[in-house]
Design a protein around this motif. Structure first.
Motif, PDB file in Angstrom:
ATOM      1  N   GLN A 274       0.740  -1.257   0.017  1.00 26.44           N
ATOM      2  CA  GLN A 274       0.124  -0.116  -0.074  1.00 26.44           C
ATOM      3  C   GLN A 274       0.755   1.211  -0.079  1.00 26.44           C
ATOM      4  N   ALA A 275       0.837   1.968  -1.199  1.00 21.74           N
ATOM      5  CA  ALA A 275       1.761   3.156  -1.208  1.00 21.74           C
ATOM      6  C   ALA A 275       1.494   4.213  -0.362  1.00 21.74           C
ATOM      7  N   TYR A 276       0.094   4.405   0.256  1.00 17.25           N
ATOM      8  CA  TYR A 276      -0.158   5.375   1.110  1.00 17.25           C
ATOM      9  C   TYR A 276       0.408   5.415   2.481  1.00 17.25           C
ATOM     10  N   LEU A 277       1.176   4.235   2.808  1.00 23.17           N
ATOM     11  CA  LEU A 277       1.893   4.396   4.099  1.00 23.17           C
ATOM     12  C   LEU A 277       3.490   4.457   4.037  1.00 23.17           C
ATOM     13  N   ARG A 304      -2.526   1.871  -3.783  1.00 20.23           N
ATOM     14  CA  ARG A 304      -2.588   3.171  -3.259  1.00 20.23           C
ATOM     15  C   ARG A 304      -2.687   2.886  -1.714  1.00 20.23           C
ATOM     16  N   GLY A 305      -3.951   2.398  -1.504  1.00 22.02           N
ATOM     17  CA  GLY A 305      -4.516   1.881  -0.157  1.00 22.02           C
ATOM     18  C   GLY A 305      -5.858   2.480   0.017  1.00 22.02           C
ATOM     19  N   ALA A 306      -6.533   1.815   1.024  1.00 25.19           N
ATOM     20  CA  ALA A 306      -7.927   2.108   1.018  1.00 25.19           C
ATOM     21  C   ALA A 306      -8.615   2.338   2.595  1.00 25.19           C
ATOM     22  N   GLU A 329      -0.712  13.920  -2.687  1.00 25.62           N
ATOM     23  CA  GLU A 329       0.443  14.141  -3.588  1.00 25.62           C
ATOM     24  C   GLU A 329       1.812  13.078  -3.120  1.00 25.62           C
ATOM     25  N   ALA A 330       1.891  13.230  -1.789  1.00 30.64           N
ATOM     26  CA  ALA A 330       3.076  12.448  -1.209  1.00 30.64           C
ATOM     27  C   ALA A 330       2.519  10.814  -1.568  1.00 30.64           C
ATOM     28  N   THR A 331       1.053  10.619  -1.356  1.00 32.20           N
ATOM     29  CA  THR A 331       0.895   9.128  -1.854  1.00 32.20           C
ATOM     30  C   THR A 331       1.236   8.936  -3.242  1.00 32.20           C
TER      31      THR A 331
END
Length: 460
Positions: A274-277, A304-306, A329-331
């Motif tokens: 999960q790229a949002y981590l 990305r992540g949910a 944007e960071a994600t």
């Protein structure tokens, strides 16, 4: 391999020999019927309305009271269920898959079963054993629904670990894994050995009941992957919450040790990142390098992540650092870095490294296709794309028609099983649903074009 890449480059490129970005302008919607497009437009507009998503379960209960089960069920089948679900029976699922195949798309079947972390109901072993049977049937269906499997494509299916092992056990294991100097008792090697041998496993940080459940969970996971390997179906394990993921990754690593070895024919067990981590890129880098050093195959689904709202709520409640990237944007930057890392791995390791670019983001898809071209990665090789059934069709169809391997995540089952699952997914993917405005616009334009064409053809 290099010769194949050059041939595919020449086929995919323009007459001038350069890379050309795909056009996600809805042009491929001509492949779909007017009824399908109309339903998609109406359902996506409804899903973009926040109160419907927030209060979905309550609204469903009210519709059953007001309309009765039969009318309420008919409405759901004609709308949300029909848009996002393949069906209930094997024949209905097969019909959906065959329709996707005619559009150049492939199935990624998903059993809509999972244990919610906050559930007050404590599931027993019988529930997990029943889920095991459902997963084994999903393996068979993943193989059986394909009338003409692609000679080069993979057969894939999704797996929720929490359908086969309890969230309570995962929380307990995660708490021990995160402690400094975590015990080697919890090594993937030891768990893999227990899976293979079937011998009793005793972990000192667990009580007798938890050890027994861990042993049963390992057996269930082993049986699913063993059956999938025999049917040549690759398992994509879903990521879940951060307070479960370390335990889930431990179990995936144990399965990978057993089934992703050098002589097994590529990765049969893939993990989801999960790229949002904040720590995902570093964890992914370490995992990729470890697999490379050991000569093991490595499979990744990159999302990305949910679970953004839930993760931040848990962090606030526990007084811990927010694990999520500070903004969208960071994600995006994290996703791009992880994508670059994996595409480089694929270009170096070939069929020993597989990647699913699971994204509805057009920029990410463009970036992936461009880098595949730059690195000489075949269109129908170790890299594929994934989107949800009933969403992002303007991207999926464009990719499929261009020759890329594209999978649609397809839940199936009864209304009672699937609707709560769909509502949870909708609540987790609010930003995706609310961001599907371009798709709605393209659907509206295509429908308007068809109406105007019919008007011109009508006799005066």
């Amino acid at each position: 391999m290099l010769r194949t890449c050059r041939v595919l480059r020449s086929q995919a490129g323009s007459s001038t020999g350069g890379w050309q970005p795909l056009s996600f302008d809805g042009g491929a919607f001509h492949l779909k019927g007017t009824g399908e497009l109309t339903r998609a437009l109406l359902v996506l507009r409804l899903c973009a309305w926040p109160p419907l998503v927030t209060h979905g379960l309550v609204l469903q209960a009210w519709s059953q009271r007001l309309l009765g089960s039969r009318l309420s069920g008919a409405f759901l089948r004609a709308s949300f269920y029909g848009q996002f679900v393949a069906g209930e029976t094997a024949e209905e699922v097969k019909g959906c898959v065959q329709q996707l195949q005619t559009l150049g798309l492939r199935p990624l079947l998903a059993v809509p079963i999972e244990e919610e972390p906050d559930s007050a109901v404590k599931a027993g072993e019988a529930w997990y054993e029943g889920n095991l049977s459902a997963m084994l049937r999903c393996v068979d269906m993943s193989r059986g629904v394909l009338e003409t499997p692609s000679p080069t494509g993979n057969i894939l299916m999704q797996l929720k670990m929490t359908a086969l092992t309890s969230t309570r056990l995962c929380k307990e294991l995660t708490s021990w894994i995160r402690k400094p100097g975590a015990s080697l008792e919890l090594s993937p090697e030891r768990l893999a050995e227990a899976m293979d041998s079937g011998q009793d496993l005793q972990i000192s940080c667990l009580n007798a009941q938890q050890n027994q459940h861990l042993q049963a969970s390992l057996s269930r996971l082993h049986r699913v992957v063993q059956h999938a390997r025999a049917q040549r179906v690759r398992i994509l394990v879903d990521a879940e919450y951060t307070f479960l993921n370390p335990a889930l990754c431990l179990l995936v690593d144990a399965l990978a040790l057993r089934w992703n070895g050098p002589g097994e024919g590529g990765p049969w067990v893939w993990n989801t990142y999960q790229a949002y981590l904040k720590d995902t890129h570093e964890r992914l880098r370490r995992a990729a390098e470890a697999a490379d050093r050991a000569g093991r195959a490595f499979g990744v689904k990159l999302v990305r992540g949910a679970y953004l709202d839930k993760e931040r709520e848990v962090a606030r409640h526990q007084g811990t650092e927010d694990p999520i990237q500070p903004n969208y944007e960071a994600t995006n930057q994290s996703y791009s870095r992880c994508l670059e890392l994996m595409l480089t791995q694929v270009s170096h390791r070939g069929p020993m490294c597989h990647l699913m670019v699971a994204s509805h983001n057009e920029e990410s898809v463009h970036h992936a296709t461009k880098r595949m071209w730059d690195l000489g990665i075949p269109l129908d090789g170790p890299v594929c794309f994934g989107q949800l059934l009933g969403m992002c069709d303007h991207v999926s169809l464009a990719l499929g028609q261009a020759g890329y391997a594209v999978y649609k995540s397809i839940p199936y089952g009864s209304l009672e099983e699937v609707i709560p699952y769909l509502i949870r997914r909708a609540q987790e993917n609010r930003s995706v649903l609310q961001g599907a405005r371009k798709e709605q616009t393209l659907l509206g334009q295509e429908l308007k074009r068809r109406l105007l064409r019919r008007g011109l053809r009508a006799p005066h």
